[in-house]
Each structure stands twice: as C-alpha cells, then as structure tokens.
Design an enzyme around this catalytic site. Structure first.
Site, PDB file in Angstrom:
ATOM      1  N   HIS A 313       0.697  -1.287  -0.158  1.00 33.63           N
ATOM      2  CA  HIS A 313       0.258  -0.166   0.147  1.00 33.63           C
ATOM      3  C   HIS A 313       1.132   1.024   0.375  1.00 33.63           C
ATOM      4  O   HIS A 313       1.812   1.417   0.882  1.00 33.63           O
ATOM      5  CB  HIS A 313      -1.249  -0.144   1.432  1.00 33.63           C
ATOM      6  CG  HIS A 313      -2.033   1.011   1.016  1.00 33.63           C
ATOM      7  ND1 HIS A 313      -2.202   2.788   1.269  1.00 33.63           N
ATOM      8  CD2 HIS A 313      -3.289   0.614   0.641  1.00 33.63           C
ATOM      9  CE1 HIS A 313      -3.594   2.933   0.876  1.00 33.63           C
ATOM     10  NE2 HIS A 313      -3.953   1.836   1.283  1.00 33.63           N
ATOM     11  N   ASP A 371      -7.743  -5.443   0.530  1.00 33.50           N
ATOM     12  CA  ASP A 371      -8.404  -6.428  -1.002  1.00 33.50           C
ATOM     13  C   ASP A 371      -8.311  -7.774  -0.568  1.00 33.50           C
ATOM     14  O   ASP A 371      -8.322  -8.650  -1.311  1.00 33.50           O
ATOM     15  CB  ASP A 371      -7.847  -5.928  -2.317  1.00 33.50           C
ATOM     16  CG  ASP A 371      -8.481  -4.784  -2.378  1.00 33.50           C
ATOM     17  OD1 ASP A 371      -9.529  -4.771  -2.584  1.00 33.50           O
ATOM     18  OD2 ASP A 371      -8.856  -3.816  -3.076  1.00 33.50           O
TER      19      ASP A 371
HETATM   20  N1  CMC Z   1       3.644  -7.999  -4.787  1.00 38.82           N
HETATM   21  C1  CMC Z   1       5.291  -7.633  -5.234  1.00 38.82           C
HETATM   22  N2  CMC Z   1       6.250  -6.437  -5.003  1.00 38.82           N
HETATM   23  C2  CMC Z   1       5.207  -5.063  -4.522  1.00 38.82           C
HETATM   24  C3  CMC Z   1       4.072  -5.364  -4.640  1.00 38.82           C
HETATM   25  C4  CMC Z   1       3.402  -6.088  -4.434  1.00 38.82           C
HETATM   26  N3  CMC Z   1       2.006  -5.964  -4.265  1.00 38.82           N
HETATM   27  N4  CMC Z   1       3.538  -4.181  -3.796  1.00 38.82           N
HETATM   28  C5  CMC Z   1       4.963  -3.370  -4.428  1.00 38.82           C
HETATM   29  N5  CMC Z   1       5.759  -4.183  -4.412  1.00 38.82           N
HETATM   30  C6  CMC Z   1       7.149  -3.646  -4.288  1.00 38.82           C
HETATM   31  C7  CMC Z   1       7.915  -2.642  -5.628  1.00 38.82           C
HETATM   32  O1  CMC Z   1       8.016  -3.179  -6.507  1.00 38.82           O
HETATM   33  C8  CMC Z   1       9.028  -2.121  -4.935  1.00 38.82           C
HETATM   34  O2  CMC Z   1      10.335  -3.005  -4.897  1.00 38.82           O
HETATM   35  P1  CMC Z   1      11.586  -2.903  -5.713  1.00 38.82           P
HETATM   36  O3  CMC Z   1      11.828  -1.138  -3.754  1.00 38.82           O
HETATM   37  O4  CMC Z   1      11.701  -3.733  -5.509  1.00 38.82           O
HETATM   38  O5  CMC Z   1      11.338  -1.543  -6.940  1.00 38.82           O
HETATM   39  C9  CMC Z   1       8.834  -1.494  -3.974  1.00 38.82           C
HETATM   40  O6  CMC Z   1       7.683  -3.258  -3.248  1.00 38.82           O
HETATM   41  C10 CMC Z   1       7.483  -0.470  -3.514  1.00 38.82           C
HETATM   42  O7  CMC Z   1       6.354  -0.771  -4.087  1.00 38.82           O
HETATM   43  P2  CMC Z   1       6.078   0.924  -5.075  1.00 38.82           P
HETATM   44  O8  CMC Z   1       5.923   0.394  -6.218  1.00 38.82           O
HETATM   45  O9  CMC Z   1       7.462   1.468  -4.388  1.00 38.82           O
HETATM   46  O10 CMC Z   1       4.783   1.120  -3.820  1.00 38.82           O
HETATM   47  P3  CMC Z   1       4.069   2.625  -4.141  1.00 38.82           P
HETATM   48  O11 CMC Z   1       2.874   2.613  -3.169  1.00 38.82           O
HETATM   49  O12 CMC Z   1       3.899   2.640  -5.696  1.00 38.82           O
HETATM   50  O13 CMC Z   1       2.475   0.736  -4.962  1.00 38.82           O
HETATM   51  C11 CMC Z   1       0.851  -0.810  -4.689  1.00 38.82           C
HETATM   52  C12 CMC Z   1       1.605   0.876  -4.049  1.00 38.82           C
HETATM   53  C13 CMC Z   1      -0.397  -0.445  -3.860  1.00 38.82           C
HETATM   54  C14 CMC Z   1       0.262   0.172  -5.730  1.00 38.82           C
HETATM   55  C15 CMC Z   1       1.765  -1.696  -4.717  1.00 38.82           C
HETATM   56  O14 CMC Z   1       1.886  -2.176  -3.677  1.00 38.82           O
HETATM   57  C16 CMC Z   1       0.446  -2.656  -5.731  1.00 38.82           C
HETATM   58  O15 CMC Z   1       1.126  -2.817  -6.793  1.00 38.82           O
HETATM   59  N6  CMC Z   1      -0.062  -3.917  -4.697  1.00 38.82           N
HETATM   60  C17 CMC Z   1      -0.524  -4.707  -5.583  1.00 38.82           C
HETATM   61  C18 CMC Z   1      -2.116  -3.893  -5.639  1.00 38.82           C
HETATM   62  C19 CMC Z   1      -3.338  -4.128  -4.864  1.00 38.82           C
HETATM   63  O16 CMC Z   1      -3.369  -4.748  -3.683  1.00 38.82           O
HETATM   64  N7  CMC Z   1      -3.407  -2.456  -4.929  1.00 38.82           N
HETATM   65  C20 CMC Z   1      -4.812  -2.854  -3.828  1.00 38.82           C
HETATM   66  C21 CMC Z   1      -4.145  -1.220  -2.804  1.00 38.82           C
HETATM   67  S1  CMC Z   1      -5.290  -1.080  -1.272  1.00 38.82           S
HETATM   68  C22 CMC Z   1      -6.857  -1.020  -2.432  1.00 38.82           C
HETATM   69  C23 CMC Z   1      -7.009   0.596  -2.297  1.00 38.82           C
HETATM   70  O17 CMC Z   1      -6.390   1.166  -1.875  1.00 38.82           O
HETATM   71  O18 CMC Z   1      -7.297   0.996  -3.803  1.00 38.82           O
END
Ligand code: CMC
Length: 436
Positions: A313, A371
């Site tokens: 998140h 989720d």
């Molecule tokens: N699986 C694997 N790796 C992950 C995941 C995941 N679900 N989420 C983040 N990472 C990794 C990402 O690859 C990055 O790694 P590195 O530093 O090595 O490049 C690190 O963790 C930081 O991630 P980020 O993409 O910079 O984090 P963000 O804040 O931009 O993204 C997120 C947040 C929710 C989009 C992401 O965690 C994600 O895509 N999660 C899966 C989708 C999901 O469950 N979304 C629902 C969010 S809660 C409901 C809502 O409020 O809408």
C-alpha cells in the site's frame, strides 16, 4: 490550518536568493510546507509525480497513520466503527462530521431509503450495454448518466443541492450495482425494499427473484455492511483525488463521481480485489499450496511483472487495519456457511504466512491490504468476481461525495491545475514536407 512555529528556508546552489516558506500543522500527522508562492517567488515548480510528498488539500474527514496501521474517520478508529456502527452511521459521519444521535439516525435512514429507486428510464439506458460488459464499464456509464436525470441538484455552489446529490448517490448506488448484475445474468431487476437495512436491501436486490421471498442471512448481511464501512473512505487516494480534480471545475457531481468509478477500476486501486481472487484461483489451478514457493519466486523476479495482489500500500507500511477486520469477517462468513475448509481461503492464509516471513516483503514493508480478504468474503457471499470493484465503488461513493462537498465548501478551493517539467522538443519551425 494552523501556522506552525517552524518555517522552511529554500536555498539554491546558483546563488539566487533563498526564500522562506510557511509551515502548517494539522491536528495530527505530518506538517506541510506551503509552496503556493514558490513559482511567483522563484520561477520554479516542484516536481512530484504520483504525489509522493504533496498534500493537495486540507481535509477533516479521514486520517491514516501508515506506520502505525491506523485509520480514523472523523477521528473515530475504524475498528470501533466496524464493530459498533453500521454503514449508514458511517455515511452520516463522513458527510456531517459526527455520529448521529438516535433521532438523526432514524431521519437519515428514512431520507436515504426515500431515494433508493432510480428513474425507470435508467433501465433503457442499461439495455444499451452488451450483457457481457464488465460491471465497472456499466457503472461508469450509469453513474455518469445520473447527471442527465437529476437536474434539480446540480448547482454545486448550493449546499442544499450538494446534500441532495450526496443522499441520492448513497441511496442509488446499491440499486445500480444490483441492476448491472441482474442485467448481466438476464434476470429481472428487483426493486428496493425500504423496510430492510441498507446492506440487506442490497443483498435482496442482488440475490432475490420475483418468484421467491429472499431471506437475508444476518451473518452475511453484517459482513456486507462491514465491507461497505471499511471501503467508505480512504483519504486522498487515486479515485478520491480524481473526484476532487474533476469536481474542481464545478462539474456536475454525478459526473465527478463517475470519474472516481473509472479511476477505481484499475488493478492498482479498487480492481485489486478482483485481481487478487483471480491470482488465488490461478495458484489453485497450478497446484495450490504446494505451488506458493514457485509463485513467490515469480513475484520477486523484477522481469516477471507478477505482483502479489492484495499486498502493499502506498500509505500503510504496517498491517492495513482494514485487512485485520476483513480477515475476521472472512472467518465468520466461512463458518456460517460451513466453508471453513474452503481451499482458496486456506491457500490465502498459507500465502499470507509465507509472504509475511519472506525478506522481500518484510524489507519493503509489504503487508496484506483490505483487498486480500475481501474477495474471499464476497465470493463466499455469492458475489461474482467481476462485481467486486463495483461493490467497492458503491461503498467509496460515501467518501467521494463527502470529499467533493468538503472541497467545494472550502474557501481556499481552486480548480486543480498541476504544472509539469517539459522535456519535449524546444521551439522549431514546420518545414515543407519534401524537406522533413
Ligand atoms: N507484490 C510484489 N512487490 C511489490 C508489491 C506487491 N504487491 N507491492 C509493492 N511491491 C514492491 C515494488 O516492486 C517495489 O520494489 P522495489 O523497491 O524493489 O522496486 C517496492 O515494493 C515498493 O513498491 P511501490 O510500487 O513503489 O509502492 P507504491 O506505493 O507505488 O505502490 C501499490 C502501492 C498498492 C500500487 C502496490 O503495492 C501494488 O501494486 N500492490 C498490489 C495491488 C494492490 O493490492 N492494490 C490495492 C491497494 S489497497 C486498496 C485501495 O486502497 O485501492
């Protein structure tokens, strides 16, 4: 906004004069540096794609402490709201700032239930869609179409109009979601029954038919209501910011909410519950619990583009408090339906355990989000996977409209208009085609 004792000083390495920037303190949470005069004073913009460090508004609605894993609606912890209040109390709280007393509670319920029907003409609009259309495509259209039906509540500068639009949206979303479901499966629409609670009425419209009386199951109704409470608002997330930005032009409130529905659809946001269940089903097809190791290896491989859906998140760097409550509901619902041995639930618990012990997830502070378990609960209730995000949209409508109305009522509100760092071609002249 309270000015804090602090001020920030910004200096530049090229010797241009430094400037002082005011700092404001909220009631809780990080202070903000006010950069509104930055461009006028320095000719420079800030650069913050994805708004990683930008507060775009002041708000009194929702507060998240991502490190603590805390979520407050108007100051009340989500755990107390989810266990002591219902969704309509939560809507009242989000809209008006406090929990209702007994009279306000009754009046609000009456008000909302008096608006549950939609204009009969909406059926004909719905019929224009293919029956296999994704419910979020249908919902984006239906919610946008409300703007064509309710002309009497579209003056956004009139607080009464804003309130009527809010009530209509909260009241009509369950009717629209269930209509889009019934249309997809070719069953007759079921009209709302106002003697039922908000969640029970929704479930009757979803699962009832004109042939038999629908008997709501209390455990399932409670779980549905909890899903609504947990998804009702979440501060300035992507869809809420979309609603605010869209609404900042003074557009029709139904159109602004339709923009929120469109944004929510994406798999990185509300679409994650659908994506999460599809992921669990895929692992199950591959061989279930025994294949978790292989799946985690793929997730950790940066070239695979595979994510552990329902994990991670932007704000929570600790267990999402909503996920804990959803996990609890999951146990309750599966218990009530005799599905404790549901293979997908067992798989989800095993996958969660392994991920929580794996250094990849631990070092990045990736925990289950709401989720992760909401899909399993919804599937057990009988909601098809493709409808999950529409249910999220139904619930989030309360937060969207509360945030939109807060923004319009804020004397500091301005149309949203970010700037950019232009990296394209500098000025050049068009040459005759033969010389290009
Ligand atoms: N699986 C694997 N790796 C992950 C995941 C995941 N679900 N989420 C983040 N990472 C990794 C990402 O690859 C990055 O790694 P590195 O530093 O090595 O490049 C690190 O963790 C930081 O991630 P980020 O993409 O910079 O984090 P963000 O804040 O931009 O993204 C997120 C947040 C929710 C989009 C992401 O965690 C994600 O895509 N999660 C899966 C989708 C999901 O469950 N979304 C629902 C969010 S809660 C409901 C809502 O409020 O809408």
């Amino acid at each position: 906004m309270k000015p804090s004792d602090l001020k920030a000083t910004l200096s530049f390495s090229d010797g241009s004069p430094s400037i002082d920037l005011p700092v404001y303190a909220g009631s809780i949470g990080p202070d903000v540096v006010d950069i509104r005069k930055l461009y006028a004073q320095t000719g420079k913009f800030t650069y913050d794609p994805g708004f990683m460090s930008t507060g775009a508004c002041q708000s009194t609605i929702t507060f998240i402490d991502g490190d603590k894993g805390e979520l407050l609606y108007r100051g009340y912890p989500i755990e107390q709201l989810a266990t002591q209040c219902d969704f309509l109390d939560t809507c009242y709280l989000l809209l008006y700032g406090d929990l209702p007393n007994a009279k306000q509670q009754t009046d609000f319920k009456t008000l909302v239930t008096q608006h549950t029907m939609v204009n009969e003409q909406m059926q004909f609009f719905l019929r224009g869609f293919r029956r296999d259309a994704h419910p979020m495509a249908v919902m984006t259209g239906l919610v946008g179409a409300l703007s064509a039906f309710y002309h009497d509540s579209t003056d956004v500068h009139n607080p009464k109009h804003r309130e009527v639009a809010a009530i209509r949206l909260i009241a009509k979303m369950p009717t629209l979601v269930s209509m889009s479901y019934k249309y997809g499966i070719g069953q007759p629409y079921i009209y709302p029954k106002n003697s039922l609670s908000y969640a029970a009425n929704f479930m009757r419209m979803m699962f009832g038919t004109p042939c038999e009386e629908y008997e709501p199951n209390d455990v399932l109704v409670r779980a549905m209501d909890r899903i609504f409470i947990l998804h009702a608002d979440h501060e300035q997330n992507a869809s809420t910011s979309t609603v605010r930005l869209c609404g900042s032009s003074g557009t029709n409130p139904y159109a602004a909410i339709a923009a929120g529905v469109a944004c929510l659809w994406g798999p990185a946001h509300g679409g994650a519950n659908e994506a999460c269940l599809n992921m669990l089903e895929e692992i199950q097809r591959m061989g279930g619990v025994d294949k978790i190791g292989e799946f985690i290896t793929q997730v950790k491989d940066k070239n695979s583009n595979v994510k552990l859906m329902g994990f991670g998140h932007r704000v929570y760097r600790n267990y999402d408090p909503r996920a804990k409550l959803m996990r609890e509901s999951c146990h309750e619902v599966l218990g009530a339906l005799g599905l404790q041995d549901d293979p997908l639930f067992k798989l989800a618990m095993a996958l969660e355990k392994i991920a929580l012990e794996d250094d990849y997830f631990v070092s990045r502070k990736l925990y289950p989000n709401v989720d992760y378990y909401s899909g399993i609960v919804q599937r057990a209730i009988g909601i098809p996977v493709s409808l999950f995000t529409a249910i999220f949209a139904l619930a989030r409508t309360a937060g969207w409209i509360a945030q939109l109305n807060e923004m319009i009522g804020d004397p500091e509100y301005k149309i949203g208009r970010p700037r950019q760092l232009y990296t394209g071609s500098v000025r050049r002249d068009v040459k005759p085609v033969a010389k290009r």
